[in-house]
Design a protein around this motif. Structure first.
Motif, PDB file in Angstrom:
ATOM      1  N   ILE A 146      45.606  36.334  40.457  1.00 11.30           N
ATOM      2  CA  ILE A 146      44.745  37.122  39.755  1.00 11.30           C
ATOM      3  C   ILE A 146      44.424  36.522  38.431  1.00 11.30           C
ATOM      4  N   PRO A 147      43.558  36.700  37.583  1.00  9.25           N
ATOM      5  CA  PRO A 147      43.210  36.272  36.348  1.00  9.25           C
ATOM      6  C   PRO A 147      44.319  37.114  35.415  1.00  9.25           C
ATOM      7  N   VAL A 148      44.784  36.107  34.478  1.00 12.21           N
ATOM      8  CA  VAL A 148      45.944  36.823  33.786  1.00 12.21           C
ATOM      9  C   VAL A 148      45.283  37.970  32.784  1.00 12.21           C
ATOM     10  N   THR A 149      44.502  38.069  32.351  1.00 17.61           N
ATOM     11  CA  THR A 149      43.917  39.268  31.743  1.00 17.61           C
ATOM     12  C   THR A 149      44.027  40.260  32.593  1.00 17.61           C
ATOM     13  N   SER A 150      44.059  40.450  33.878  1.00 18.87           N
ATOM     14  CA  SER A 150      44.371  41.467  34.604  1.00 18.87           C
ATOM     15  C   SER A 150      45.711  42.189  34.497  1.00 18.87           C
ATOM     16  N   PHE A 151      46.616  40.925  33.949  1.00 17.91           N
ATOM     17  CA  PHE A 151      48.063  41.778  33.815  1.00 17.91           C
ATOM     18  C   PHE A 151      48.265  42.059  32.419  1.00 17.91           C
ATOM     19  N   VAL A 152      47.713  41.266  31.452  1.00 21.08           N
ATOM     20  CA  VAL A 152      47.820  41.576  29.994  1.00 21.08           C
ATOM     21  C   VAL A 152      47.491  42.728  29.542  1.00 21.08           C
ATOM     22  N   SER A 153      46.175  43.093  29.802  1.00 23.50           N
ATOM     23  CA  SER A 153      45.507  44.358  29.170  1.00 23.50           C
ATOM     24  C   SER A 153      46.105  45.766  29.646  1.00 23.50           C
ATOM     25  N   PRO A 154      46.831  45.809  30.948  1.00 24.50           N
ATOM     26  CA  PRO A 154      47.484  47.093  31.254  1.00 24.50           C
ATOM     27  C   PRO A 154      48.713  47.097  30.650  1.00 24.50           C
ATOM     28  N   CYS A 155      49.120  45.833  30.714  1.00 26.75           N
ATOM     29  CA  CYS A 155      50.710  45.884  30.151  1.00 26.75           C
ATOM     30  C   CYS A 155      50.628  46.302  28.605  1.00 26.75           C
ATOM     31  N   LEU A 156      49.866  45.591  28.162  1.00 27.68           N
ATOM     32  CA  LEU A 156      49.870  46.013  26.562  1.00 27.68           C
ATOM     33  C   LEU A 156      49.569  47.508  26.290  1.00 27.68           C
ATOM     34  N   GLU A 157      48.779  48.083  27.305  1.00 21.34           N
ATOM     35  CA  GLU A 157      48.419  49.554  27.089  1.00 21.34           C
ATOM     36  C   GLU A 157      49.577  50.247  27.545  1.00 21.34           C
TER      37      GLU A 157
END
Length: 324
Positions: free
Chosen positions: A80-91
């Protein structure tokens, strides 16, 4: 998926800086390694630290931790694109108190760009390590309780997925770099697991009171403190045997491993001096002690005899406590 960036030196500068922010100890030890593997081991540490951050987030339910760990693993494996992890994780971690660890998560793309500049064999080994650690920690954290783990077997499995697998990874990285070490370790690979497990067992014993205070125990519920110290001592014996297999010309690797080993021996020695302690701080090595031992390793790591003498002398109390 393209992880490459026009400024790899900026990526490496970030890795070095954030390493010093999220772990003073590893910021001290990792630069001891030869440059070609310093980058790989530093990168691996940061990937593992992201997993730890997710698992350490007290406000997250086990299901949320599992979901984020799965997203992270998929990002590392390029599914998956790395942003698909970063955004929900930071939220999910918006109330998490450690800003340095949040900064690391926001820079996951940087960490993965560096990963993809590492030798292919190392990348495969790192992907294996991250997979085992991520899935293993999710499994154990979903059943964490104040009662502890069921028995020694489960305790050793937990220490394997958290740290024993890192011992295996380091062995692969060292072997890819040094054919002589690859030859020496052949048939004795279990020592690598023991090396990682010894460090994790030390952390569990050191942090046991703090863990208990937040309603968690990683100790086996059917074992006494002295029985646990006995297991840890035996793992340290195997750890030293592991270090002695590293060829003397590979001084940086020997020093890196001996520093981690020695700090564990000294920490467990502190624990044996106290009948009980209520805070991790009471059994944490002072900065002065760490730096003094750091200097000592510049001599000791050159000599099998000095390393053995150190363990015999500093580990004597631990050996006695483990047979009590």
């Amino acid at each position: 998926m393209n992880y490459h960036d026009e400024n790899p030196s900026a990526d490496l500068a970030y890795q070095k800086t954030i390493l010093g922010s999220v772990s003073r100890t590893f910021a001290l030890t990792i630069p001891l390694l030869p440059p070609p593997i310093e980058k790989v081991v530093g990168n691996t540490y940061l990937l593992c630290r992201i997993i730890d951050t997710i698992e350490d987030a007290a406000e997250l339910a086990p299901e949320a931790k599992y979901h984020l760990s799965k997203l992270f693993l998929d990002a590392v494996l390029g599914k998956i694109p790395v942003t698909s992890f970063v955004s929900p994780c930071l939220e999910a971690l918006k109330n998490y108190p450690n800003q340095d660890e949040l900064d690391l998560i926001s820079h996951t793309p940087t960490v993965l760009r560096i990963l993809h500049t590492c030798p292919t064999n190392d990348q495969l080994a790192i992907a294996r390590c991250v997979s085992i650690m991520s899935e293993g920690m999710s499994h154990f954290h979903s059943k964490q309780s104040q009662n502890g783990l069921s028995d020694l077997n489960e305790f050793e499995k937990y220490c394997y997925v958290v740290a024993g697998v890192v011992g295996e990874l380091l062995t692969t990285i060292f072997s890819n770099y040094c054919p002589e070490f690859a030859k020496n370790i052949k048939g004795q690979e279990a020592l690598a697991i023991a090396f990682g497990q010894a460090l994790q067992m030390t952390n569990i014993l050191k942090d046991s009171e703090a863990d208990q205070a937040r309603g968690v125990s990683w100790k086996p519920r059917d074992m006494s403190e002295s029985e646990l110290l006995q297991v840890a001592y035996q793992k340290l014996v195997e750890s030293l045997n592991y270090i002695l297999l590293i060829p003397k010309p590979e001084f940086g690797i020997r020093r890196f491993c001996f520093l981690a080993f020695g700090l564990a021996v000294m920490t467990l020695n502190l624990i044996t001096k106290r009948d009980s302690f209520s805070q991790t701080q009471e059994v944490k090595l002072s900065r002065k002690m760490v730096l003094a031992f750091y200097s000592f390793t510049s001599i000791a790591a050159n000599s099998n005899l000095i390393m053995k003498l150190f363990f015999r002398l500093v580990g004597a109390r631990l050996k006695r406590a483990s047979t009590a």
